[in-house]
Design a protein around this motif. Structure first.
Motif, PDB file in Angstrom:
ATOM      1  N   GLU A  72       0.846  -1.223   0.000  1.00 36.09           N
ATOM      2  CA  GLU A  72       0.000   0.000   0.000  1.00 36.09           C
ATOM      3  C   GLU A  72       0.869   1.256   0.000  1.00 36.09           C
ATOM      4  O   GLU A  72       0.586   2.220  -0.706  1.00 36.09           O
ATOM      5  CB  GLU A  72      -0.889   0.022   1.249  1.00 36.09           C
ATOM      6  N   GLN A  73       1.918   1.220   0.826  1.00 31.18           N
ATOM      7  CA  GLN A  73       2.787   2.412   0.920  1.00 31.18           C
ATOM      8  C   GLN A  73       3.517   2.672  -0.387  1.00 31.18           C
ATOM      9  O   GLN A  73       3.685   3.825  -0.790  1.00 31.18           O
ATOM     10  CB  GLN A  73       3.809   2.254   2.052  1.00 31.18           C
ATOM     11  N   ILE A  74       3.981   1.606  -1.030  1.00 29.34           N
ATOM     12  CA  ILE A  74       4.716   1.777  -2.297  1.00 29.34           C
ATOM     13  C   ILE A  74       3.771   2.362  -3.351  1.00 29.34           C
ATOM     14  O   ILE A  74       4.133   3.281  -4.089  1.00 29.34           O
ATOM     15  CB  ILE A  74       5.314   0.433  -2.769  1.00 29.34           C
ATOM     16  N   ILE A  75       2.550   1.843  -3.382  1.00 26.43           N
ATOM     17  CA  ILE A  75       1.583   2.337  -4.370  1.00 26.43           C
ATOM     18  C   ILE A  75       1.281   3.820  -4.113  1.00 26.43           C
ATOM     19  O   ILE A  75       1.138   4.612  -5.046  1.00 26.43           O
ATOM     20  CB  ILE A  75       0.294   1.471  -4.340  1.00 26.43           C
ATOM     21  N   ALA A  76       1.224   4.191  -2.826  1.00 28.47           N
ATOM     22  CA  ALA A  76       0.888   5.583  -2.494  1.00 28.47           C
ATOM     23  C   ALA A  76       2.079   6.530  -2.641  1.00 28.47           C
ATOM     24  O   ALA A  76       1.893   7.746  -2.640  1.00 28.47           O
ATOM     25  CB  ALA A  76       0.370   5.643  -1.051  1.00 28.47           C
TER      26      ALA A  76
END
Ligand code: NAD
Length: 344
Positions: A21-25
């Motif tokens: 999730e963090q990488i996508i964000a």
């Protein structure tokens, strides 16, 4: 802005999915692959439209990542890390770096020899609240640090222990949870050079401890105490007090107190307590709440990984730092097993 850094995540379980999730964000990163043999991970990769691979030994040739976040079970960390190193890929490995000190040391030394960056996933150090606390300690407002007190008290539900490994040595709150707290206390107050400890499994009766009491000797000469239990109903843990992870209900308590000759700091509330008029127990004492800007430390950790890969920053938590923290945890386990003296 330069093009985003291409990252893969190995291990798409509980924490791996949060990294995804963090990488996508993150505007500085792009997710290229999910590496995990589980069918659910394959489905996740499909849903996200990224490549999937069952193993790090079988990395997709196209769309090569520039770095890998390793969030696999502890016993896989060294093999997974070595597979990244063989491919020349920087790695961010979840804590603990390995399930034993010798293996973690071999891993760190191999990365250092090759000059490939290795980071440890002690994400709490990235929290701006911790950075503010560290700055206050370093700028001398607390004076000389004399004493440190910490609590990890919470209750894990019975079904948490349905998984057999959680009842056995290799699990337990010292290895699984306290490692985060010890890493933070090292970060805030400097190296820990000796420990004393006792442990108990009296409540659950599992092979692994449910409760431990620890004395910490810091290189500076400061002394610390830490009480750990995953079987008490209480609001005093970093998990409950920091607000970092929305999965836990948040309390307005603190879990660490750092005591200095000029003041004491309660963390994570960042209440700084001092006697404004005279350093005396007869004089009034007052507190001031220090401010900081809340940001998700997992997001900041991914941003740091990208900057390290680009060569524009050093790791906030290197592999060697993760190794040093693991050494302290191993020492606590040895101290707790080495016996106690009874009054005679
Ligand atoms: N930083 C934190 O706050 C935090 C929180 C939880 C867990 N962790 C750490 O993260 C790691 C993972 O914990 P979790 O709770 O997410 O575990 P998990 O069991 O939920 O997930 C692990 C995943 O790894 C996959 N996997 C197993 N072997 C693999 C391999 N060889 N290659 C690729 N994938 C493989 C599994 O299929 C599973 O999906 C552990 O080291 C744990 O200590 C850190």
């Amino acid at each position: 802005m330069s093009r985003p850094v291409r990252l893969a995540v190995a291990g798409a379980g509980l924490i791996g999915r949060r990294h995804i999730e963090q990488i996508i964000a993150c505007p500085e990163a792009v997710l290229t692959a999910v590496i995990d043999p589980a069918p659910a991970a394959r489905e996740l990769a499909q849903a996200l439209g990224v490549r999937w691979s069952p193993s790090l030994d079988d990395l997709p040739a196209e769309d090569r990542p520039e770095g890998v976040v390793i969030a696999t079970p502890n016993r896989m960390h060294v093999a997974n890390g070595m597979a990244c190193l063989a491919a020349g890929l920087p790695a961010l490995i979840e804590k603990p770096l390995a399930d034993d000190v010798a293996a973690a040391q071999a891993l760190v030394e191999a990365f250092e020899r090759a000059g490939v960056p290795l980071l440890t996933g002690h994400h709490r150090r990235h929290n701006p609240m911790i950075q503010r606390a560290k700055a206050e300690i370093e700028n001398g407002r607390l004076g000389r640090i004399v004493a440190v007190s910490g609590l990890f008290w919470l209750i894990k539900p019975d079904d948490y222990f349905d998984a057999a490994w959680r009842r056995e040595p290799g699990a337990g709150p010292v290895l699984i949870n306290l490692i985060h707290d010890i890493d933070l206390l090292r970060h805030l107050c400097g190296d820990i050079v000796a420990v004393q400890a006792a442990q108990s499994n009296r409540v659950r009766g599992h092979a692994v401890e449910d409760t431990a009491a620890i004395i910490l000797h810091f290189a500076s000469g400061a002394l610390g105490t830490f009480s750990v239990s995953d079987t008490v109903q209480a609001p005093w843990s970093y998990e409950f007090t920091s607000g970092e992870n929305p999965a836990y209900s948040r309390t307005q308590e603190s879990c660490y107190q750092i005591g200095g000759t000029k003041g004491s700091l309660a963390i994570p509330q960042l209440d700084l307590w001092r006697h404004p008029d005279a350093a005396s127990w007869w004089a009034p004492i007052a507190s001031e709440r220090l401010s900081y800007r809340m940001q998700d430390p997992l997001a900041l950790q991914i941003a740091n990984f990208c900057a390290v890969i680009r060569g524009t920053a050093a790791p906030v938590v290197s592999g060697r730092e993760g190794l040093t923290t693991l050494r302290v945890i191993a020492a606590i386990k040895r101290a707790a097993a080495s016996g106690i003296c009874e009054p005679v």
